[in-house]
Write a protein that holds these residues in place. Structure first.
Motif, PDB file in Angstrom:
ATOM      1  N   PRO A 106       0.836  -1.203   0.000  1.00  0.00           N
ATOM      2  CA  PRO A 106       0.000   0.000   0.000  1.00  0.00           C
ATOM      3  C   PRO A 106       0.869   1.250   0.000  1.00  0.00           C
ATOM      4  O   PRO A 106       1.956   1.268   0.544  1.00  0.00           O
ATOM      5  CB  PRO A 106      -0.808  -0.122   1.294  1.00  0.00           C
ATOM      6  N   GLY A 107       0.364   2.283  -0.595  1.00  0.00           N
ATOM      7  CA  GLY A 107       1.115   3.547  -0.691  1.00  0.00           C
ATOM      8  C   GLY A 107       0.599   4.405  -1.822  1.00  0.00           C
ATOM      9  O   GLY A 107       0.153   5.509  -1.562  1.00  0.00           O
ATOM     10  N   PRO A 108       0.642   3.926  -3.069  1.00  0.00           N
ATOM     11  CA  PRO A 108       1.231   2.645  -3.494  1.00  0.00           C
ATOM     12  C   PRO A 108       2.751   2.730  -3.483  1.00  0.00           C
ATOM     13  O   PRO A 108       3.327   3.781  -3.744  1.00  0.00           O
ATOM     14  CB  PRO A 108       0.692   2.477  -4.913  1.00  0.00           C
ATOM     15  N   ARG A 109       3.342   1.600  -3.154  1.00  0.00           N
ATOM     16  CA  ARG A 109       4.786   1.542  -2.960  1.00  0.00           C
ATOM     17  C   ARG A 109       5.347   0.287  -3.621  1.00  0.00           C
ATOM     18  O   ARG A 109       4.779  -0.797  -3.472  1.00  0.00           O
ATOM     19  CB  ARG A 109       5.057   1.500  -1.453  1.00  0.00           C
ATOM     20  N   LEU A 110       6.432   0.455  -4.348  1.00  0.00           N
ATOM     21  CA  LEU A 110       7.177  -0.688  -4.865  1.00  0.00           C
ATOM     22  C   LEU A 110       8.327  -0.929  -3.906  1.00  0.00           C
ATOM     23  O   LEU A 110       9.175  -0.050  -3.706  1.00  0.00           O
ATOM     24  CB  LEU A 110       7.712  -0.403  -6.270  1.00  0.00           C
ATOM     25  N   VAL A 111       8.333  -2.096  -3.274  1.00  0.00           N
ATOM     26  CA  VAL A 111       9.370  -2.415  -2.288  1.00  0.00           C
ATOM     27  C   VAL A 111      10.459  -3.249  -2.949  1.00  0.00           C
ATOM     28  O   VAL A 111      10.172  -4.222  -3.660  1.00  0.00           O
ATOM     29  CB  VAL A 111       8.773  -3.184  -1.089  1.00  0.00           C
ATOM     30  N   LEU A 154      15.386   1.573   5.706  1.00  0.00           N
ATOM     31  CA  LEU A 154      14.658   1.983   4.504  1.00  0.00           C
ATOM     32  C   LEU A 154      15.378   3.105   3.763  1.00  0.00           C
ATOM     33  O   LEU A 154      15.929   4.026   4.378  1.00  0.00           O
ATOM     34  CB  LEU A 154      13.254   2.469   4.882  1.00  0.00           C
ATOM     35  N   THR A 155      15.328   3.040   2.440  1.00  0.00           N
ATOM     36  CA  THR A 155      15.884   4.072   1.562  1.00  0.00           C
ATOM     37  C   THR A 155      14.866   4.358   0.473  1.00  0.00           C
ATOM     38  O   THR A 155      14.353   3.424  -0.148  1.00  0.00           O
ATOM     39  CB  THR A 155      17.194   3.587   0.901  1.00  0.00           C
ATOM     40  N   MET A 156      14.562   5.631   0.251  1.00  0.00           N
ATOM     41  CA  MET A 156      13.604   6.008  -0.796  1.00  0.00           C
ATOM     42  C   MET A 156      14.373   6.418  -2.050  1.00  0.00           C
ATOM     43  O   MET A 156      15.310   7.212  -1.976  1.00  0.00           O
ATOM     44  CB  MET A 156      12.745   7.181  -0.309  1.00  0.00           C
ATOM     45  N   SER A 205      10.551   5.410 -10.184  1.00  0.00           N
ATOM     46  CA  SER A 205      10.279   6.325  -9.068  1.00  0.00           C
ATOM     47  C   SER A 205       9.835   7.701  -9.541  1.00  0.00           C
ATOM     48  O   SER A 205       9.512   8.558  -8.708  1.00  0.00           O
ATOM     49  CB  SER A 205      11.527   6.471  -8.195  1.00  0.00           C
ATOM     50  N   ASN A 206       9.810   7.928 -10.848  1.00  0.00           N
ATOM     51  CA  ASN A 206       9.431   9.242 -11.380  1.00  0.00           C
ATOM     52  C   ASN A 206       7.963   9.531 -11.046  1.00  0.00           C
ATOM     53  O   ASN A 206       7.063   8.845 -11.528  1.00  0.00           O
ATOM     54  CB  ASN A 206       9.657   9.251 -12.897  1.00  0.00           C
ATOM     55  N   GLU A 237       5.869   5.206  -4.785  1.00  0.00           N
ATOM     56  CA  GLU A 237       7.096   5.365  -4.012  1.00  0.00           C
ATOM     57  C   GLU A 237       7.930   4.117  -4.275  1.00  0.00           C
ATOM     58  O   GLU A 237       7.385   3.003  -4.270  1.00  0.00           O
ATOM     59  CB  GLU A 237       6.793   5.432  -2.518  1.00  0.00           C
ATOM     60  N   VAL A 238       9.210   4.285  -4.482  1.00  0.00           N
ATOM     61  CA  VAL A 238      10.095   3.125  -4.634  1.00  0.00           C
ATOM     62  C   VAL A 238      11.008   3.099  -3.403  1.00  0.00           C
ATOM     63  O   VAL A 238      11.800   4.027  -3.195  1.00  0.00           O
ATOM     64  CB  VAL A 238      10.909   3.193  -5.934  1.00  0.00           C
ATOM     65  N   VAL A 239      10.850   2.070  -2.585  1.00  0.00           N
ATOM     66  CA  VAL A 239      11.537   2.012  -1.294  1.00  0.00           C
ATOM     67  C   VAL A 239      12.372   0.742  -1.213  1.00  0.00           C
ATOM     68  O   VAL A 239      11.864  -0.359  -1.449  1.00  0.00           O
ATOM     69  CB  VAL A 239      10.521   2.024  -0.129  1.00  0.00           C
TER      70      VAL A 239
END
Ligand code: SF4
Ligand code: SF4
Length: 171
Positions: free
Chosen positions: A80-85, A127-129, A109-110, A118-120
């Motif tokens: 969720p976020g949406p986030r790519l982990v 964690l690093t973004m 991440s653009n 978000e790319v985390v």
């Protein structure tokens, strides 16, 4: 659903990296049911979270075998976020910084993309973004929500990422 032509082959990264709640399997420990070269020894009875999981490599037809998690040293999944982990294997914590990975992760991440994410990078609880302009270290996961985006305008426009502040009492 796995993209056409994609298979796990001898990967097995998702039997090591994520915690499996139903089995009390900690993250970053290979599941006791995993047999090297054969895969899951309880495949028909595997827990629901194992059945439900498919990594980004398996789902995305455009990712070639360089991205297979056991070769890349990390696995991808959406949250969720949406986030790519980008969940790294602790034995290879920095491979995402190499090519072809870093350029592609920065492209994803653009925030101007039609469906921004978000790319985390998650390395254990660190964690690093990722942004196209570079990475922002968030540090140890506090469990709080992450807020991220851009501040400023014109040449002063800069990416930011931080944990949300704890709610304050306002009586
Ligand atoms: S991490 Fe992906 S490719 Fe590897 S075994 Fe799991 S689903 Fe298959
Ligand atoms: S139960 Fe099977 S599919 Fe699930 S983590 Fe263990 S080896 Fe992998």
């Amino acid at each position: 659903m796995a993209a056409e032509g994609k298979t796990c082959g001898g990967c097995g990264a998702c039997c090591k990296l994520p915690a499996i709640r139903e089995l009390s399997k900690p993250a970053h420990q290979t599941c006791s049911n995993y047999v090297t070269g054969q895969g899951c020894s309880i495949y028909e009875q595997r827990p629901g979270s194992c059945r439900a999981f498919e990594c980004g490599y398996l789902q995305n037809p455009e990712l070639n075998d360089d991205w297979r998690p056991d070769r890349a040293g990390f696995l991808l999944y959406f949250a969720p976020g949406p986030r790519l982990v980008v969940e790294t294997d602790l034995e290879t914590p920095d491979t995402w910084r190499q090519e072809p990975y870093l350029s592609q992760l920065r492209e994803w991440s653009n925030r101007s993309r039609p469906s921004p994410v978000e790319v985390v990078v998650r390395t254990g609880d660190h964690l690093t973004m990722i942004f196209p302009e570079g990475e922002i270290t968030l540090g140890k996961d506090t469990g709080r929500a992450i807020v991220s985006g851009y501040r400023g305008v014109g040449e002063r426009r800069r990416p930011f990422a931080e944990f949300a502040k704890p709610l304050a009492w306002t009586l």
